[in-house]
Design an enzyme around this catalytic site. Structure first.
Site, PDB file in Angstrom:
ATOM      1  N   GLN A   1       0.147   1.817   8.962  1.00 31.55           N
ATOM      2  CA  GLN A   1       1.206   1.046   8.320  1.00 31.55           C
ATOM      3  C   GLN A   1       0.621  -0.180   7.612  1.00 31.55           C
ATOM      4  O   GLN A   1      -0.437  -0.088   7.028  1.00 31.55           O
ATOM      5  CB  GLN A   1       2.311   0.667   9.320  1.00 31.55           C
ATOM      6  CG  GLN A   1       3.130   1.835   9.798  1.00 31.55           C
ATOM      7  CD  GLN A   1       2.484   2.569  10.940  1.00 31.55           C
ATOM      8  OE1 GLN A   1       1.861   1.993  11.812  1.00 31.55           O
ATOM      9  NE2 GLN A   1       2.628   3.873  10.954  1.00 31.55           N
TER      10      GLN A   1
ATOM     11  N   ALA B   1       2.490   7.905  10.130  1.00 28.29           N
ATOM     12  CA  ALA B   1       1.908   7.538   8.838  1.00 28.29           C
ATOM     13  C   ALA B   1       0.662   8.377   8.641  1.00 28.29           C
ATOM     14  O   ALA B   1       0.003   8.772   9.605  1.00 28.29           O
ATOM     15  CB  ALA B   1       1.560   6.051   8.794  1.00 28.29           C
ATOM     16  N   GLY B   2       0.339   8.666   7.396  1.00 32.59           N
ATOM     17  CA  GLY B   2      -0.807   9.535   7.142  1.00 32.59           C
ATOM     18  C   GLY B   2      -1.741   8.981   6.094  1.00 32.59           C
ATOM     19  O   GLY B   2      -1.406   8.064   5.345  1.00 32.59           O
ATOM     20  N   HIS B   3      -2.931   9.532   6.072  1.00 30.06           N
ATOM     21  CA  HIS B   3      -3.916   9.229   5.046  1.00 30.06           C
ATOM     22  C   HIS B   3      -4.240  10.521   4.301  1.00 30.06           C
ATOM     23  O   HIS B   3      -4.390  11.581   4.919  1.00 30.06           O
ATOM     24  CB  HIS B   3      -5.233   8.721   5.654  1.00 30.06           C
ATOM     25  CG  HIS B   3      -5.085   7.524   6.523  1.00 30.06           C
ATOM     26  ND1 HIS B   3      -4.366   6.418   6.169  1.00 30.06           N
ATOM     27  CD2 HIS B   3      -5.593   7.259   7.753  1.00 30.06           C
ATOM     28  CE1 HIS B   3      -4.444   5.514   7.141  1.00 30.06           C
ATOM     29  NE2 HIS B   3      -5.180   6.012   8.101  1.00 30.06           N
TER      30      HIS B   3
ATOM     31  N   ASP C   1       0.723   2.943   2.906  1.00 31.57           N
ATOM     32  CA  ASP C   1       0.344   3.974   1.931  1.00 31.57           C
ATOM     33  C   ASP C   1      -0.546   3.411   0.828  1.00 31.57           C
ATOM     34  O   ASP C   1      -0.582   3.934  -0.287  1.00 31.57           O
ATOM     35  CB  ASP C   1       1.583   4.624   1.295  1.00 31.57           C
ATOM     36  CG  ASP C   1       2.553   5.164   2.323  1.00 31.57           C
ATOM     37  OD1 ASP C   1       2.106   5.919   3.196  1.00 31.57           O
ATOM     38  OD2 ASP C   1       3.745   4.803   2.262  1.00 31.57           O
TER      39      ASP C   1
ATOM     40  N   LYS D   1      -8.858   6.058   2.520  1.00 31.41           N
ATOM     41  CA  LYS D   1      -9.996   6.139   1.604  1.00 31.41           C
ATOM     42  C   LYS D   1     -10.967   4.992   1.853  1.00 31.41           C
ATOM     43  O   LYS D   1     -12.179   5.185   1.847  1.00 31.41           O
ATOM     44  CB  LYS D   1      -9.504   6.117   0.163  1.00 31.41           C
ATOM     45  CG  LYS D   1     -10.642   6.257  -0.845  1.00 31.41           C
ATOM     46  CD  LYS D   1     -10.153   6.163  -2.276  1.00 31.41           C
ATOM     47  CE  LYS D   1     -11.333   6.283  -3.228  1.00 31.41           C
ATOM     48  NZ  LYS D   1     -10.955   6.048  -4.625  1.00 31.41           N
TER      49      LYS D   1
ATOM     50  N   LYS E   1      -5.637   3.101   2.776  1.00 34.48           N
ATOM     51  CA  LYS E   1      -6.519   2.626   3.834  1.00 34.48           C
ATOM     52  C   LYS E   1      -7.469   3.719   4.302  1.00 34.48           C
ATOM     53  O   LYS E   1      -8.604   3.455   4.686  1.00 34.48           O
ATOM     54  CB  LYS E   1      -5.693   2.115   5.018  1.00 34.48           C
ATOM     55  CG  LYS E   1      -4.835   0.913   4.691  1.00 34.48           C
ATOM     56  CD  LYS E   1      -4.041   0.444   5.896  1.00 34.48           C
ATOM     57  CE  LYS E   1      -3.001   1.428   6.364  1.00 34.48           C
ATOM     58  NZ  LYS E   1      -1.943   1.675   5.359  1.00 34.48           N
TER      59      LYS E   1
END
Length: 428
Positions: free
Chosen positions: A223, A39-41, A13, A18, A16
């Site tokens: 991650q 996992a998200g952006h 978090d 961006k 990455k």
């Protein structure tokens, strides 16, 4: 032109998405090489915010080919939901490509993931329950389903039947859940075959040819190093290789082709789920960091645990990944703090330790040793040059650079693409 790996240098978090999105304006391919939709952006473009879970951040940049590599595990339902969401907002997803060797997350693994976490009780890992771990386990046990299996219905059914022989027994007799029907699972997966087929490429051949042709390829990790299956705070880790080495195995591009390895780190630290976190703040300071930084999971919405910058972790990340650069994000979140603690070492059994403990028990009992740096009150959101930062903010960055053992090449001062200070080019 270079091949650039972007990895998380903490517990995930870090921003990455961006970082790779910014590079996406200069590159031809952005490749996701590990993980899944666990996992998200969050990427902010102008007035719009995009939450990406499975897709690489390069999908938001016109003309950039977004690639899902063989090291990723794919929930097909989530894939097409995410594509539909982006297309409804005017994003062109026609350049999305996927490896035929990427593994599929079947519905039974999602059920098993949640059931296993319940069974662990107080010993739970803190997974997202999205079937990631069981699917990677199937991969290693050689009973997994791959994208290429969608194009041979007979083989697909045989593989589903073989997997369910064991999975249904576990679901029924250990967890008290209903078994899955072989034909129902097979038909559900086959319903995606035509749509997926148009996206499939030989990822290894394509990326190596692109590099031969002088194009730039960015490898975007999910991650982070402290969640890596081998090098993280095991067992409170993810199920894939989240370090720079994972970019090679998860895409089919050899290590000698890599030009730069970029670690992304927040100006403080967060983590989600269970496990050790030496600099964690449980009181008002932790709450302040969480609210100021909007520290809630992109994928799960879970509040993130928060703490001060940990240079022991940063040095470890630099060594394990051979970092050439650090992208420091969310410096603006620290505005208004009078004295900012920075962890420079750990205290373990009354001794000072400056490297990552090898022993799991030592990591659980590590106490941070802090240095305190003077803070600042000025708004950083309009700063675009390093000299624009308040002197104390400059000194904070330089101290982190010294402690981390790697140059800080980019500094985030807000969520938007433009809110970035570039000290060193990541592509030159």
């Amino acid at each position: 032109m270079p091949a650039i790996i972007i990895v998380g240098a903490q517990w995930g978090d870090e921003g990455k998405g961006k970082a790779s999105d910014q590079l996406g304006t200069e590159v031809d391919y952005v490749v996701k090489f590990n993980g899944g939709n666990n996992a998200g952006h969050t990427v902010v473009v102008g007035d719009e915010s995009f939450a990406l879970h499975l897709l690489p951040a390069g999908i938001l940049t016109p003309g950039c080919t977004a690639v899902i590599g063989n090291g990723v595990v794919v929930d097909l339902e989530v894939l097409f939901e995410e594509i539909a969401e982006l297309e409804s907002r005017g994003v062109d997803t026609s350049l999305l490509r996927i490896s035929a060797s990427a593994h599929i997350i079947p519905s039974y693994n999602k059920k098993l993931d949640s059931a296993n976490e319940r069974l662990l009780g107080k010993r739970k890992i803190g997974t997202t329950g999205r079937g990631i771990g069981p699917t990677y386990a199937d991969k290693m046990n050689r009973i997994g389903l791959r994208i290429q299996d969608l194009f041979d219905p007979s083989i697909l059914r045989q593989k589903v039947e073989g997997a369910l022989h064991h999975k249904n027994a576990e679901l029924e007799h250990i967890h008290g859940e209903q078994p899955f029907d072989v034909d129902e699972v097979t038909n559900e997966l086959l319903s995606y075959a035509d749509r997926v087929g148009a996206m499939v490429i030989n990822v290894s051949a394509t990326l190596n040819q692109a590099l031969d042709d002088g194009q730039t390829v960015v490898f975007e990790g999910g991650q982070a190093v402290m969640l890596d299956i081998d090098h993280g705070t095991y067992p409170f880790v993810t199920s894939s290789s989240a370090t720079a080495a994972g970019a090679c195995t998860g895409s089919g591009v050899g290590p000698r082709r890599i030009d730069r390895v970029v670690g992304v780190a927040k100006a403080y630290v967060t983590r989600v789920g269970e496990g050790p976190f030496p600099t964690e703040q449980l009181g008002e300071e932790g709450d302040r960091l969480r609210e100021a930084g909007n520290e809630y999971g992109t994928t799960t919405g879970r509040p993130r645990r928060t703490g001060w910058y940990d240079s022991v972790v940063a040095r470890f990340a630099s060594r394990v990944n051979s970092l050439t650069d650090i992208v420091l994000t969310k410096l603006d979140v620290l505005t208004g703090i009078e004295q900012i603690p920075v962890c420079v070492a750990y205290r373990i059994d009354d001794g000072r330790v400056e490297d990552m403990p090898e022993n799991q028990s030592d990591m659980h009992h590590a106490q941070p040793i802090y240095e305190y740096l003077p803070g600042w009150n000025e708004d950083l959101s309009e700063c675009r040059e390093f000299a624009d930062l308040p002197l104390n903010a400059q000194q904070y960055v330089l101290k982190l650079e010294e402690l981390s053992g790697c140059r800080i090449s980019s500094i985030g001062v807000g969520p938007e693409r433009s809110q970035t200070i570039v000290r060193h080019s990541l592509t030159a």
